[in-house]
Enzyme design. Structure first.
Site, PDB file in Angstrom:
ATOM      1  N   ARG A  60      14.272  10.111   6.789  1.00  0.00           N
ATOM      2  CA  ARG A  60      13.987  11.395   6.002  1.00  0.00           C
ATOM      3  C   ARG A  60      13.874  12.600   6.866  1.00  0.00           C
ATOM      4  O   ARG A  60      14.221  12.602   8.271  1.00  0.00           O
ATOM      5  CB  ARG A  60      12.359  11.352   5.670  1.00  0.00           C
ATOM      6  CG  ARG A  60      12.201   9.980   4.644  1.00  0.00           C
ATOM      7  CD  ARG A  60      10.499   9.927   4.421  1.00  0.00           C
ATOM      8  NE  ARG A  60      10.058   9.368   5.690  1.00  0.00           N
ATOM      9  CZ  ARG A  60       9.195  10.369   6.540  1.00  0.00           C
ATOM     10  NH1 ARG A  60       9.315  11.387   6.379  1.00  0.00           N
ATOM     11  NH2 ARG A  60       8.651   9.604   7.560  1.00  0.00           N
ATOM     12  N   LYS A 200       9.542   9.125  -1.476  1.00  0.00           N
ATOM     13  CA  LYS A 200       8.560  10.046  -0.885  1.00  0.00           C
ATOM     14  C   LYS A 200       8.234  11.098  -1.533  1.00  0.00           C
ATOM     15  O   LYS A 200       6.913  11.510  -1.226  1.00  0.00           O
ATOM     16  CB  LYS A 200       9.048  10.096   0.641  1.00  0.00           C
ATOM     17  CG  LYS A 200       9.295   8.843   1.394  1.00  0.00           C
ATOM     18  CD  LYS A 200       7.759   8.137   1.486  1.00  0.00           C
ATOM     19  CE  LYS A 200       7.755   6.788   2.483  1.00  0.00           C
ATOM     20  NZ  LYS A 200       6.646   6.251   2.286  1.00  0.00           N
ATOM     21  N   HIS A 219      -0.931   5.342   2.107  1.00  0.00           N
ATOM     22  CA  HIS A 219      -0.030   4.775   2.710  1.00  0.00           C
ATOM     23  C   HIS A 219      -0.027   3.564   3.234  1.00  0.00           C
ATOM     24  O   HIS A 219      -0.402   3.258   4.450  1.00  0.00           O
ATOM     25  CB  HIS A 219       0.725   5.798   3.781  1.00  0.00           C
ATOM     26  CG  HIS A 219       2.299   5.499   4.278  1.00  0.00           C
ATOM     27  ND1 HIS A 219       2.471   5.616   5.607  1.00  0.00           N
ATOM     28  CD2 HIS A 219       3.214   4.693   3.596  1.00  0.00           C
ATOM     29  CE1 HIS A 219       3.771   5.046   5.739  1.00  0.00           C
ATOM     30  NE2 HIS A 219       4.019   4.739   4.548  1.00  0.00           N
ATOM     31  N   SER A 239       5.475   3.258  10.179  1.00  0.00           N
ATOM     32  CA  SER A 239       6.481   2.488  10.168  1.00  0.00           C
ATOM     33  C   SER A 239       6.863   1.712  11.321  1.00  0.00           C
ATOM     34  O   SER A 239       6.502   2.158  12.578  1.00  0.00           O
ATOM     35  CB  SER A 239       7.876   3.420  10.016  1.00  0.00           C
ATOM     36  OG  SER A 239       8.957   2.797   9.916  1.00  0.00           O
ATOM     37  N   LYS A 243       3.444  -3.411   8.015  1.00  0.00           N
ATOM     38  CA  LYS A 243       2.734  -3.440   6.837  1.00  0.00           C
ATOM     39  C   LYS A 243       3.388  -4.379   6.019  1.00  0.00           C
ATOM     40  O   LYS A 243       2.621  -5.324   5.220  1.00  0.00           O
ATOM     41  CB  LYS A 243       2.874  -2.017   6.128  1.00  0.00           C
ATOM     42  CG  LYS A 243       2.016  -0.790   6.625  1.00  0.00           C
ATOM     43  CD  LYS A 243       1.901   0.398   5.852  1.00  0.00           C
ATOM     44  CE  LYS A 243       3.207   0.872   5.156  1.00  0.00           C
ATOM     45  NZ  LYS A 243       4.288   1.280   6.210  1.00  0.00           N
ATOM     46  N   THR A 244       4.748  -4.321   5.950  1.00  0.00           N
ATOM     47  CA  THR A 244       5.405  -5.360   5.081  1.00  0.00           C
ATOM     48  C   THR A 244       5.241  -6.716   5.605  1.00  0.00           C
ATOM     49  O   THR A 244       5.016  -7.385   4.419  1.00  0.00           O
ATOM     50  CB  THR A 244       6.914  -4.834   4.869  1.00  0.00           C
ATOM     51  OG1 THR A 244       7.097  -3.561   4.336  1.00  0.00           O
ATOM     52  CG2 THR A 244       7.741  -5.787   3.876  1.00  0.00           C
ATOM     53  N   ASP A 258       3.843  -0.458   0.177  1.00  0.00           N
ATOM     54  CA  ASP A 258       3.898   0.752   0.777  1.00  0.00           C
ATOM     55  C   ASP A 258       3.156   1.784   0.302  1.00  0.00           C
ATOM     56  O   ASP A 258       2.654   2.432   0.998  1.00  0.00           O
ATOM     57  CB  ASP A 258       5.441   1.320   0.864  1.00  0.00           C
ATOM     58  CG  ASP A 258       5.706   2.349   1.644  1.00  0.00           C
ATOM     59  OD1 ASP A 258       5.199   2.123   2.736  1.00  0.00           O
ATOM     60  OD2 ASP A 258       6.372   3.236   1.659  1.00  0.00           O
ATOM     61  N   ARG A 324      17.933  -0.558   5.994  1.00  0.00           N
ATOM     62  CA  ARG A 324      16.679  -1.080   4.885  1.00  0.00           C
ATOM     63  C   ARG A 324      17.315  -1.925   3.608  1.00  0.00           C
ATOM     64  O   ARG A 324      18.567  -1.599   3.512  1.00  0.00           O
ATOM     65  CB  ARG A 324      15.970   0.127   4.434  1.00  0.00           C
ATOM     66  CG  ARG A 324      15.059   0.499   5.364  1.00  0.00           C
ATOM     67  CD  ARG A 324      14.197   1.667   4.943  1.00  0.00           C
ATOM     68  NE  ARG A 324      13.285   2.491   5.987  1.00  0.00           N
ATOM     69  CZ  ARG A 324      11.965   2.183   6.082  1.00  0.00           C
ATOM     70  NH1 ARG A 324      11.487   1.326   5.054  1.00  0.00           N
ATOM     71  NH2 ARG A 324      11.305   2.854   6.904  1.00  0.00           N
TER      72      ARG A 324
END
Length: 532
Positions: A60, A200, A219, A239, A243-244, A258, A324
């Site tokens: 980003r 996003k 988030h 990041s 989380k995942t 997410d 990704r």
């Protein structure tokens, strides 16, 4: 390319967008892949995946994100965190982008953001690249064909990577631009092929709209106990904090990985898919995510692959470490069909502490939870960026500052009130280093992290003895099932305890210095929970 389309009654011409070439509405995955291949946008991978690189931008561009400063939003936007654009600059940007698009083919996806129909928004995504249409079709939610026929968007996103902005004319920072106009209900993206800007931008949009309805946008990843949506857990984290990985638990049902909302009815996913990092992806530790990298339609972004065998190289980060894959939620076998859960029973705040100071888990009071939520601490490590020779702290408020259009206290107060109303238990989990800082210590064993999370989520951890941490004030378990007691006291894992003390004091000062910016805006209970 006519197959797989649902043409809505409300077309681009009805929005005043005319003069384009062919416009393809709501193509399904096979048609989008066919179009992307014909356009030379990427390659067909194993299992029918789509392999693509995003050029100059592999992540980003938060500094190129702008909010148009109109009367309706000028008093509610957190301008220190969101660059302003004048209405005149946006109008010129819009006109020039539409002029640039004349005669060229475009792909339209009519989608929704939010699994709870009471709080979802309709988004029309107009993309120059067919694979961007495939990507966002995975990442947002797909209405049925009957809904599509009468679809009228609440907001429209136009993504045109080949267009380059003029900073002087368009009142922006560079040739790359992401501009949000809440009055015109339009988001413009130009000068970048990185697909993450699409999702996003919608997340940022929801982060502005939902607090007005008393809904907490988050988030985070989320899951619930199998066959028991009431037992919901959410996992905040920046990041790389897990989380995942940690929400993908075979003993629990995945709600999403997410972006979620917390309403008066419970938790709901904003998205229809996942956007998982693939660097060093392990087929043993993360078998289901790994399997998606050979499933039809999965977008494989910025990964090196063998041109003959199409085998992916999960270790080669020569293009970017931010490699990704994007895939629909249903590719995960234990994913929730409704993408909804109850009020979070447990709230997990993930941090990757490269200083080796924080314990693997700690229990937080509601005031401490708001403190750590506003702090949003994790750390970069040596080697991740040029010039970094020791751990570097990163404080990203609300665990997602680039996506927060309102002041942090708006989200912090929402979180505190919802924790108070629903009695959630809050935990801080360190997935970073122990036994020393990065370069000396070792990474926190994922087996221990999973054991601690299991104990926290099933309630057994709350029954053990806790001690108060003398540096940070939170409660740390003295023992836990399947975890060596020494690991629960980070000072004991260091060869030289006095070195730990110096490192801990250094991190405490960093927390205190960062938090000074919030002191004028918070209540006394949170001030009392402040570190340092």
């Amino acid at each position: 390319m006519a197959f797989g389309r649902v043409n809505p009654q409300f077309r681009l011409e009805d929005q005043g967008i005319t003069g384009l070439g062919n416009v393809y509405y709501n193509m399904i995955e096979p048609a989008l892949i066919e179009a992307a291949l014909q356009n030379g946008e990427g390659d067909l991978g194993k299992g029918g995946t789509f392999l693509v690189t995003t050029g100059k931008f592999t992540g980003r561009s938060p500094k190129d994100k702008h909010v148009v400063k109109t009367d309706s939003v000028k008093d509610t936007i957190w301008w220190e965190n969101n660059a302003a654009m004048s209405p005149e600059g946006f109008d010129a940007l819009y006109d020039d982008m539409i002029a640039h698009m004349q005669g060229k083919d475009y792909y339209v996806q009519d989608l929704t953001g939010g699994a709870d129909p009471a709080h979802s928004i309709k988004v029309r995504m107009i993309t120059e690249m067919a694979w961007h249409g495939l990507f966002i079709r995975h990442l947002l939610r797909r209405p049925d064909s009957e809904t599509l026929k009468d679809f009228v968007a609440d907001f429209t996103v136009i993504n045109c990577p080949s267009f380059q902005a003029d900073p002087k004319k368009h009142d922006c920072r560079s040739e790359t631009v992401i501009a949000m106009n809440f009055d015109r209900k339009i988001i413009l993206i130009g000068g970048t092929e990185y697909a993450g800007e699409n999702k996003k931008s919608v997340f940022t949009l929801l982060n502005y709209l939902l607090p007005e309805k008393g809904i907490m946008p988050m988030h985070c990843s989320a899951n619930h106990a199998n066959n028991n949506p009431v037992d919901t857990a959410i996992f905040f984290g920046l990041s790389g904090t897990g989380k995942t990985t940690l929400s993908a638990d075979p003993q629990r049902t995945l709600i999403g990985d997410d972006e979620h909302g917390w309403s008066n009815r419970g938790t709901f996913n904003f998205e229809g898919g996942c956007y998982a990092k693939t660097i060093n992806l392990d087929p043993t530790a993360e078998p289901e995510i790994y399997a998606t990298t050979e499933k039809f339609g999965t977008v494989i972004e910025n990964m090196v692959f063998d041109p003959e065998t199409l085998e992916l190289d999960f270790e080669d980060d020569s293009l970017t470490a931010n490699m990704r894959c994007a895939y629909p939620l249903e590719y995960i076998s234990n994913a929730s069909s409704s993408a909804m859960g109850g009020h979070p029973k447990n709230i997990i705040m993930l941090t990757c502490d490269a200083f080796g100071v924080l314990p693997p888990i700690a229990r937080l009071t509601p005031a401490q939870a708001m403190y750590h939520f506003l702090s949003g601490f994790t750390s970069k490590v040596a080697g991740t960026e040029r010039g970094i020779t020791e751990p570097e702290p990163t404080f990203s408020t609300c665990f997602g500052a680039p996506f927060m259009p309102r002041r942090p206290e708006v989200y912090g107060n929402l979180l505190r009130d919802k924790i108070s109303t629903h009695g959630s238990t809050c935990w801080l989990v360190n997935t970073g280093w122990t036994g020393g800082a990065y370069g000396t210590g070792s990474r926190m064993p994922i087996k221990a992290t999973r054991a601690l999370l299991t104990a926290a989520l099933d309630g057994s951890l709350s029954k053990v003895e806790f001690r108060k941490d003398e540096n940070f004030g939170f409660e740390v378990p003295v023992e836990a099932p399947g975890v060596p007691p020494v690991l629960l006291n980070p000072r004991r894992t260091w060869d030289k305890p006095d070195s730990y003390d110096r490192q801990a004091a250094k991190l405490v000062r960093m927390f205190a210095d960062n938090f000074e910016q919030y002191l004028p805006y918070i209540d006394d209970d949170v001030k009392a929970a402040a570190i340092g």
